[in-house]
Motif scaffolding. Structure first.
Motif, PDB file in Angstrom:
ATOM      1  N   HIS A  78      16.187  32.279  16.655  1.00  0.00           N
ATOM      2  CA  HIS A  78      15.532  32.648  15.401  1.00  0.00           C
ATOM      3  C   HIS A  78      15.686  31.535  14.353  1.00  0.00           C
ATOM      4  O   HIS A  78      14.715  31.132  13.713  1.00  0.00           O
ATOM      5  CB  HIS A  78      16.131  33.967  14.882  1.00  0.00           C
ATOM      6  CG  HIS A  78      15.450  34.507  13.661  1.00  0.00           C
ATOM      7  ND1 HIS A  78      14.736  35.679  13.670  1.00  0.00           N
ATOM      8  CD2 HIS A  78      15.373  34.020  12.398  1.00  0.00           C
ATOM      9  CE1 HIS A  78      14.246  35.879  12.454  1.00  0.00           C
ATOM     10  NE2 HIS A  78      14.626  34.900  11.658  1.00  0.00           N
TER      11      HIS A  78
ATOM     12  N   HIS B 267      13.065  28.397  12.455  1.00  0.00           N
ATOM     13  CA  HIS B 267      12.956  28.054  11.037  1.00  0.00           C
ATOM     14  C   HIS B 267      13.032  26.552  10.783  1.00  0.00           C
ATOM     15  O   HIS B 267      12.700  26.092   9.687  1.00  0.00           O
ATOM     16  CB  HIS B 267      14.031  28.782  10.219  1.00  0.00           C
ATOM     17  CG  HIS B 267      13.715  30.230  10.025  1.00  0.00           C
ATOM     18  ND1 HIS B 267      12.467  30.686   9.678  1.00  0.00           N
ATOM     19  CD2 HIS B 267      14.482  31.335  10.140  1.00  0.00           C
ATOM     20  CE1 HIS B 267      12.480  31.999   9.583  1.00  0.00           C
ATOM     21  NE2 HIS B 267      13.692  32.426   9.867  1.00  0.00           N
TER      22      HIS B 267
ATOM     23  N   HIS C   1       8.661  33.581   7.628  1.00  0.00           N
ATOM     24  CA  HIS C   1       8.472  34.556   8.703  1.00  0.00           C
ATOM     25  C   HIS C   1       6.970  34.806   8.878  1.00  0.00           C
ATOM     26  O   HIS C   1       6.517  35.937   8.922  1.00  0.00           O
ATOM     27  CB  HIS C   1       9.212  35.861   8.399  1.00  0.00           C
ATOM     28  CG  HIS C   1      10.699  35.720   8.487  1.00  0.00           C
ATOM     29  ND1 HIS C   1      11.542  36.059   7.461  1.00  0.00           N
ATOM     30  CD2 HIS C   1      11.492  35.270   9.482  1.00  0.00           C
ATOM     31  CE1 HIS C   1      12.797  35.812   7.823  1.00  0.00           C
ATOM     32  NE2 HIS C   1      12.793  35.331   9.051  1.00  0.00           N
TER      33      HIS C   1
HETATM   34 ZN   LIG Z   1      14.314  34.317   9.769  1.00  0.00          ZN
END
Ligand SMILES: [Zn+2]
Length: 87
Positions: A46, A50, A56
């Motif tokens: 995750h 980024h 997101h």
């Molecule tokens: Zn995130």
């Protein structure tokens, strides 16, 4: 993921499991060590996503889905279990 962080730090991040800081630095809460390994893997994926984009957005989730096809299940579990780990 085709990308590497410049650095990684483990600290107390308060109410977040992980964070992607500027200049490619990834931060992870020390509490990750309390999680099952597959959840830790997911949180790392995750945050790596980024590094491509600090958001997101649908594009971010597409990228995440390719790396972690079960990401929705992982997110759901993390939301549910958060309380138990003091989040
Ligand atoms: Zn995130």
């Amino acid at each position: 993921m085709g990308i590497e962080p410049e650095s990684i730090e483990i600290r107390d991040l308060g109410f977040r499991w992980g964070s992607c800081a500027s200049k490619g630095k990834l931060l992870f809460h020390w509490r990750l060590i309390l999680l099952p390994p597959e959840r830790i893997d997911y949180l790392i994926l995750h945050e790596l996503v980024h590094l491509h984009g600090h958001n997101h957005s649908p594009a971010s989730y597409d990228r995440l889905k390719r790396a972690a096809p079960d990401y929705e299940r992982q997110e759901e579990w993390l939301r549910r279990i958060g309380d138990q780990y003091g989040f």
